[in-house]
Design an enzyme around this catalytic site. Structure first.
Site, PDB file in Angstrom:
ATOM      1  N   LYS A   1     -63.847 -57.414  12.676  1.00 40.59           N
ATOM      2  CA  LYS A   1     -64.624 -57.316  13.898  1.00 40.59           C
ATOM      3  C   LYS A   1     -65.747 -56.312  13.713  1.00 40.59           C
ATOM      4  CE  LYS A   1     -63.022 -55.110  18.060  1.00 40.59           C
ATOM      5  NZ  LYS A   1     -64.259 -54.743  18.661  1.00 40.59           N
TER       6      LYS A   1
ATOM      7  N   MET B   1     -74.065 -47.340  17.917  1.00 36.61           N
ATOM      8  CA  MET B   1     -74.604 -48.691  17.694  1.00 36.61           C
ATOM      9  C   MET B   1     -76.093 -48.787  17.998  1.00 36.61           C
ATOM     10  SD  MET B   1     -71.485 -50.933  19.320  1.00 36.61           S
ATOM     11  CE  MET B   1     -71.133 -49.887  20.719  1.00 36.61           C
TER      12      MET B   1
ATOM     13  N   ASP C   1     -59.881 -53.353  11.850  1.00 34.10           N
ATOM     14  CA  ASP C   1     -61.298 -53.668  12.072  1.00 34.10           C
ATOM     15  C   ASP C   1     -62.139 -53.531  10.821  1.00 34.10           C
ATOM     16  OD1 ASP C   1     -61.013 -54.102  14.707  1.00 34.10           O
ATOM     17  OD2 ASP C   1     -61.840 -52.189  15.364  1.00 34.10           O
TER      18      ASP C   1
HETATM   19  N1  SAH Z   1     -64.435 -46.415  18.189  1.00 36.17           N
HETATM   20  C1  SAH Z   1     -65.461 -45.967  17.270  1.00 36.17           C
HETATM   21  C2  SAH Z   1     -66.826 -46.534  17.635  1.00 36.17           C
HETATM   22  C3  SAH Z   1     -66.928 -48.016  17.471  1.00 36.17           C
HETATM   23  S1  SAH Z   1     -68.539 -48.636  17.851  1.00 36.17           S
HETATM   24  C4  SAH Z   1     -65.490 -44.436  17.252  1.00 36.17           C
HETATM   25  O1  SAH Z   1     -64.830 -43.810  18.083  1.00 36.17           O
HETATM   26  O2  SAH Z   1     -66.160 -43.862  16.392  1.00 36.17           O
HETATM   27  C5  SAH Z   1     -69.250 -48.698  16.249  1.00 36.17           C
HETATM   28  C6  SAH Z   1     -70.336 -47.656  16.101  1.00 36.17           C
HETATM   29  O3  SAH Z   1     -69.756 -46.387  15.904  1.00 36.17           O
HETATM   30  C7  SAH Z   1     -71.245 -47.849  14.910  1.00 36.17           C
HETATM   31  O4  SAH Z   1     -72.279 -48.757  15.195  1.00 36.17           O
HETATM   32  C8  SAH Z   1     -71.779 -46.448  14.717  1.00 36.17           C
HETATM   33  O5  SAH Z   1     -72.798 -46.152  15.640  1.00 36.17           O
HETATM   34  C9  SAH Z   1     -70.572 -45.604  15.079  1.00 36.17           C
HETATM   35  N2  SAH Z   1     -69.767 -45.206  13.901  1.00 36.17           N
HETATM   36  C10 SAH Z   1     -68.504 -45.547  13.628  1.00 36.17           C
HETATM   37  N3  SAH Z   1     -68.075 -44.955  12.504  1.00 36.17           N
HETATM   38  C11 SAH Z   1     -69.109 -44.210  12.060  1.00 36.17           C
HETATM   39  C12 SAH Z   1     -69.288 -43.344  10.937  1.00 36.17           C
HETATM   40  N4  SAH Z   1     -68.321 -43.137  10.045  1.00 36.17           N
HETATM   41  N5  SAH Z   1     -70.507 -42.744  10.802  1.00 36.17           N
HETATM   42  C13 SAH Z   1     -71.492 -42.938  11.690  1.00 36.17           C
HETATM   43  N6  SAH Z   1     -71.370 -43.740  12.760  1.00 36.17           N
HETATM   44  C14 SAH Z   1     -70.191 -44.365  12.941  1.00 36.17           C
END
Ligand code: SAH
Length: 249
Positions: free
Chosen positions: A56, A169, A35
């Site tokens: 994605k 998000m 991703d």
């Molecule tokens: N599966 C992922 C989430 C995917 S949705 C998880 O478990 O973390 C994508 C959202 O996750 C982003 O818009 C943000 O809000 C958050 N996100 C993912 N990685 C991040 C990071 N390193 N720091 C802060 N927010 C993060």
């Protein structure tokens, strides 16, 4: 004979925050579909594999998701060990269920390897426990993003009711999120913490109150950001970090 697909959580980005199991599977993979949130460093574990950027982002159109589902099935029909590498934990806000359903329909075997989700990396970096005796006994992982045809305010009531809520998000829609939470009865003085690039060396955080949240919509953040909400973040507010920091991104 079709191969096996491993849905692996990459964790929040740092190459040493994937699980040992996930890393070992990456080292054995024939093909890796990854991703946008997966950091390039992580792909150093699978230089032997064919690496496919399925590019994605979380606001992906469903037709593209269908395309990814098909790519996964096709890859499993050609290769023995297929890795689907997703940011954070694959089972949280990652459209994993759609991919698992597609694999089920195609009769392809799979296994899931969990990862450190953004909320946990953000908490570790901030040094603030998601739960705290007498202050927070429950934690909600939520998103304000809804699919077509869903009620756009469905998420508000549980977030207002939670002791600690983590909104994925939600930072780009900060103004709408703030308006919805205020309308839902959350006090304007509620402490929040925005964390960008949680778990990475360039992580940054901004404490603010719900009243100030709309300004975050104008920040040009370079990385993914998460919104933490709740009394546990009140002590951070006293640290008096300037909100304007967000504009330097
Ligand atoms: N599966 C992922 C989430 C995917 S949705 C998880 O478990 O973390 C994508 C959202 O996750 C982003 O818009 C943000 O809000 C958050 N996100 C993912 N990685 C991040 C990071 N390193 N720091 C802060 N927010 C993060």
């Amino acid at each position: 004979m079709a191969g096996k697909v491993y849905l692996i959580g990459a964790g929040p980005g740092a190459a040493d925050l994937i699980t040992v199991r996930g890393m070992r599977l990456l080292q054995q993979a024939d093909v890796v579909l990854f991703d946008a949130l997966v950091q390039p460093e992580m792909l150093g574990y699978c230089t032997q594999a064919e690496r496919v950027d399925v590019g994605k982002r979380c606001n992906l159109a469903s037709t593209q998701q269908r395309f990814i589902n098909k790519m996964l099935v096709d890859a499993a029909n050609k290769h023995a060990l297929v890795v689907r590498l997703k940011g954070g934990d694959p089972m949280l806000f990652g459209r994993a269920q759609e991919e698992l359903n597609a694999l089920d329909e195609a009769g392809i075997e799979y296994e899931i390897v969990p990862g450190v989700t953004a909320a946990l990396a953000a908490s570790a970096g901030a040094g603030v426990s998601l739960t705290s005796r007498g202050v927070a006994r429950n934690v909600l992982f939520a998103t304000a993003r809804v699919g077509q045809g869903e009620d756009p305010t469905d998420w508000v009531r549980p977030v207002v009711a939670a002791d600690t809520a983590v909104l994925y998000m939600g930072v780009k829609q900060a103004a709408e999120v703030a308006a919805a939470l205020l309308a839902g009865g959350m006090p304007a003085s509620t402490p929040l913490l925005i964390v960008e690039n949680a778990g990475l060396p360039n992580a940054r955080e901004w404490p603010l109150t719900l009243a100030d949240l709309p300004v975050a919509a104008n920040w040009q953040l370079a990385g993914p950001a998460i919104l933490m909400i709740g009394e546990v973040y009140r002590a951070k507010l006293a640290l008096d970090k300037p909100i304007a920091m967000g504009r330097q991104a």
